[in-house]
Design an enzyme around this catalytic site. Structure first.
Site, PDB file in Angstrom:
ATOM      1  N   CYS A  38      38.378 -12.770  -8.984  1.00  0.00           N
ATOM      2  CA  CYS A  38      38.216 -13.065  -7.558  1.00  0.00           C
ATOM      3  C   CYS A  38      37.145 -14.104  -7.266  1.00  0.00           C
ATOM      4  O   CYS A  38      37.060 -14.608  -6.148  1.00  0.00           O
ATOM      5  CB  CYS A  38      37.900 -11.770  -6.801  1.00  0.00           C
ATOM      6  SG  CYS A  38      39.192 -10.517  -6.921  1.00  0.00           S
TER       7      CYS A  38
ATOM      8  N   HIS B  92      27.298 -15.346 -15.127  1.00  0.00           N
ATOM      9  CA  HIS B  92      28.337 -14.781 -15.995  1.00  0.00           C
ATOM     10  C   HIS B  92      27.700 -13.713 -16.894  1.00  0.00           C
ATOM     11  O   HIS B  92      26.755 -13.986 -17.612  1.00  0.00           O
ATOM     12  CB  HIS B  92      28.961 -15.885 -16.851  1.00  0.00           C
ATOM     13  CG  HIS B  92      30.376 -15.612 -17.246  1.00  0.00           C
ATOM     14  ND1 HIS B  92      30.771 -14.433 -17.829  1.00  0.00           N
ATOM     15  CD2 HIS B  92      31.497 -16.367 -17.148  1.00  0.00           C
ATOM     16  CE1 HIS B  92      32.074 -14.470 -18.064  1.00  0.00           C
ATOM     17  NE2 HIS B  92      32.539 -15.636 -17.653  1.00  0.00           N
TER      18      HIS B  92
ATOM     19  N   HIS C 274      25.242 -17.816   8.480  1.00  0.00           N
ATOM     20  CA  HIS C 274      26.540 -17.140   8.336  1.00  0.00           C
ATOM     21  C   HIS C 274      26.725 -16.679   6.896  1.00  0.00           C
ATOM     22  O   HIS C 274      26.281 -17.350   5.951  1.00  0.00           O
ATOM     23  CB  HIS C 274      27.684 -18.085   8.730  1.00  0.00           C
ATOM     24  CG  HIS C 274      27.528 -18.685  10.099  1.00  0.00           C
ATOM     25  ND1 HIS C 274      27.733 -17.969  11.258  1.00  0.00           N
ATOM     26  CD2 HIS C 274      27.158 -19.933  10.487  1.00  0.00           C
ATOM     27  CE1 HIS C 274      27.515 -18.746  12.291  1.00  0.00           C
ATOM     28  NE2 HIS C 274      27.161 -19.944  11.851  1.00  0.00           N
TER      29      HIS C 274
ATOM     30  N   HIS D  27      32.710 -11.665  -0.481  1.00  0.00           N
ATOM     31  CA  HIS D  27      34.053 -11.312  -0.938  1.00  0.00           C
ATOM     32  C   HIS D  27      34.427  -9.913  -0.448  1.00  0.00           C
ATOM     33  O   HIS D  27      33.749  -8.925  -0.736  1.00  0.00           O
ATOM     34  CB  HIS D  27      34.098 -11.360  -2.465  1.00  0.00           C
ATOM     35  CG  HIS D  27      35.357 -10.808  -3.051  1.00  0.00           C
ATOM     36  ND1 HIS D  27      36.601 -11.236  -2.660  1.00  0.00           N
ATOM     37  CD2 HIS D  27      35.561  -9.856  -3.985  1.00  0.00           C
ATOM     38  CE1 HIS D  27      37.520 -10.570  -3.342  1.00  0.00           C
ATOM     39  NE2 HIS D  27      36.920  -9.722  -4.146  1.00  0.00           N
TER      40      HIS D  27
ATOM     41  N   HIS E  20      39.850  -5.909   7.039  1.00  0.00           N
ATOM     42  CA  HIS E  20      40.710  -5.117   7.915  1.00  0.00           C
ATOM     43  C   HIS E  20      42.024  -5.840   8.205  1.00  0.00           C
ATOM     44  O   HIS E  20      43.101  -5.230   8.163  1.00  0.00           O
ATOM     45  CB  HIS E  20      39.975  -4.823   9.223  1.00  0.00           C
ATOM     46  CG  HIS E  20      40.760  -4.003  10.193  1.00  0.00           C
ATOM     47  ND1 HIS E  20      41.621  -4.561  11.117  1.00  0.00           N
ATOM     48  CD2 HIS E  20      40.828  -2.662  10.374  1.00  0.00           C
ATOM     49  CE1 HIS E  20      42.177  -3.602  11.834  1.00  0.00           C
ATOM     50  NE2 HIS E  20      41.709  -2.443  11.411  1.00  0.00           N
TER      51      HIS E  20
ATOM     52  N   ASN F 260      42.164  -7.434   0.654  1.00  0.00           N
ATOM     53  CA  ASN F 260      41.499  -8.186  -0.413  1.00  0.00           C
ATOM     54  C   ASN F 260      42.471  -9.244  -0.921  1.00  0.00           C
ATOM     55  O   ASN F 260      43.408  -8.942  -1.657  1.00  0.00           O
ATOM     56  CB  ASN F 260      41.099  -7.225  -1.534  1.00  0.00           C
ATOM     57  CG  ASN F 260      40.353  -7.918  -2.664  1.00  0.00           C
ATOM     58  OD1 ASN F 260      40.354  -9.143  -2.768  1.00  0.00           O
ATOM     59  ND2 ASN F 260      39.720  -7.144  -3.521  1.00  0.00           N
TER      60      ASN F 260
END
Length: 547
Positions: free
Chosen positions: A257, A336, A443, A447, A476, A480
């Site tokens: 992702c 990572h 802002h 994820h 909502h 995802n």
């Protein structure tokens, strides 16, 4: 890990299971206790080497800008002490060759500086694919589709229903209707059809918004973690839009992702070596191709959260695009953790005991995710935080690192009380200073993995409901959507007309590996509420809602 620290990562919740339909307890209400893992309080343990890494990045990029003001001050002090007549006299004392040589060196130095510094990368515009209403499902319809396929028993369907109730997903997310099929849907044909619908839908909208012709694009990066056919998805895009033959194309697979930010980083590097170019970044994931039909509950979880989505981003390094670009790329920080075995296996694609392929979610996911997040934001901090916040944070870190802990004894009650007071004082001194990231960004686009993850992030970073609104509402409304989710969140902000000139936007995503990546943008102008070509246009007035 000690038993006490392990317990600190657990939270309990009493869940109402409803009325027992049958058995000796038929007609009676039933309850269960749900034990969950939380994100570790990662701000309580910051590794000094990651702070040093952040300052290393900062110094490397700021050394030239730091020396210029010093040279200007020295030159001003020297010239300021001379009158106009004395300045002209000094100039005439030099011969013509010396003056020309000096001017030549000066011009050469300025040219080398401007030619060697990284080009600014601008975000011209972006697009988020919105599937047709035919693919929209409520949570109940999602369960009905899974039941209709005949691949799940009532135990697994009940598990899915409980996951959905606590997921934060609403009743307007999108899934391919093929998940209701009793046949095998994880085929190349199904994958290509889903990919074509989403990728071409997002790109058509992007080219329309930017008015850039596909043949003018010099760099193309497509990322999709699970579905990686041959020819690649990037080749599919080039074929569909008949792009030019010398385009630099890349296809990223298996990176989870957070791959959307990795793709932006790759596009930025390509733009640095290819002046006056456009780069397109496409981020997506295939829900149908990744549909798991077995009984392993740890592999059923992705079915409940992942939904259809795709984003397309237009980047440019052309200086003339400064005037009409929406955002400028400021920083990218990548972390990572695959060297650690637990992190590497936290999200792992494999076959279950029955031979069904799927993504296995480890119980350690929240913990290893918190560790990766801690490392990433600690490295990012020196690049973005105001100096006052950096000073307080660094002082607190040094105090906790080098000051010895207060020693206490329990030889008597009085001594214990005294030592208790010392221990409390020592605890206050060693308590870490949590930087206020609201001073660095206006802002936040986190994820949207799940409701639990977003709530833990909000708690650990001390953010308000307003700061988390875009992430929670995206979860909502769209679920995802993997690597494209952070762009649906930015689209939400634009639809709310909350992005103004000079605002800084922090996008952060995490995924398998385990990876955590951040990208920081700066708004070049106030972004007006779009009248169309925004996935939130027809529903933005209904948001925010309570999850």
């Amino acid at each position: 890990m000690s038993r006490s620290s392990e317990q600190d990562l657990l939270s309990t919740e009493i869940v109402n299971r409803g009325i027992e339909p049958s058995g000796p307890n038929a007609g009676s209400p039933t309850f269960s206790v749900r034990v969950r893992r939380r994100l570790p309080d990662f701000l309580q343990s910051v590794n000094l080497k990651y702070v040093k890494l952040g300052y290393h990045y900062l110094i490397n990029h700021a050394v030239y800008l730091a020396t210029i003001p010093v040279l200007v001050l020295v030159f001003s002090a020297e010239v300021g002490s001379l009158s106009r007549e004395e300045i002209w006299k000094k100039l005439w004392d030099y011969d013509l060759a010396t003056v020309i040589g000096f001017l030549g060196v000066f011009i050469l130095t300025v040219c080398v500086y401007f030619m060697s510094r990284p080009r600014s990368v601008y975000l011209i515009d972006f697009a988020c694919f919105k599937p047709s209403d035919e693919l929209k499902v409520t949570r109940e319809e999602f369960i009905d589709l899974a039941r209709k396929s005949g691949k799940f028993d009532e135990e697994i369907l009940g598990f899915k229903k409980r996951i959905l109730q606590a997921s934060g997903l609403g009743d307007e997310t999108y899934v391919p209707r093929s998940i209701s099929s009793s046949e095998n849907i994880t085929t190349m044909k199904e994958g290509r059809e889903e990919a074509s619908m989403m990728i071409f839908g997002a790109l058509d909208e992007l080219f329309e918004k930017t008015r850039v012709k596909p043949k003018d694009v010099g760099v193309l990066v497509v990322n999709c973690s699970i579905f990686n056919p041959t020819p690649s998805l990037s080749a599919m895009v080039i074929n569909h839009y008949k792009m030019r033959g010398n385009i630099l194309s890349y296809n990223l697979g298996g990176m989870g992702c957070s791959a959307g930010i990795i793709a932006v980083d790759l596009a930025r590097d390509m733009l640095q070596s290819n002046p006056n170019s456009y780069a397109v970044v496409v981020s997506t994931e295939m829900v149908g191709y990744n549909w798991y039909v077995g009984r392993d509950k740890s592999m059923v979880i992705p079915n409940c959260f992942f939904r259809m989505g795709c984003s397309a981003v237009m980047l440019s390094n052309r200086r003339r695009d400064f005037r009409h670009a929406k955002y400028r790329l400021e920083h990218i920080v990548r972390t990572h953790k695959a060297a650690d075995d637990r992190s590497f296996r936290s999200v792992y694609q494999e076959e279950d005991e029955q031979g069904f392929k799927g993504l296995k979610i480890s119980r350690d996911l929240m913990e290893v995710g918190g560790e990766a997040l801690k490392t990433n934001i600690t490295t990012l901090g020196p690049l973005v935080l105001p100096f006052s916040e950096q000073l307080l944070f660094f002082a607190a870190l040094l105090r906790r690192t080098f000051l010895p802990a207060a020693k206490t004894t329990t030889s008597s009650t009085a001594t214990a009380k005294i030592n208790g007071a010392k221990s409390s004082s020592s605890s206050d001194l060693s308590k870490p200073y949590i930087p206020d990231y609201k001073l660095a960004f206006e802002h936040f686009c986190f994820h949207a993995a799940s409701k639990t993850v977003l709530e833990e992030l909000q708690k650990n970073l001390g953010l308000s409901d307003e700061n988390m609104e875009a992430s929670k509402m995206t979860l909502h409304r769209f679920g995802n959507t993997s690597s494209s989710g952070i762009w649906y969140e930015l689209a939400y902000m634009e639809a709310k007309e909350s992005v103004r000139r000079g605002d800084r936007i922090w996008q952060i995503a995490f995924g398998s590996g385990f990876k955590c990546n951040s990208v920081v943008w700066k708004a070049m102008r106030k972004v007006k509420k779009p009248a169309r070509n925004n996935p939130w246009v027809d529903c933005i007035d209904r948001y925010p809602v309570a999850l």
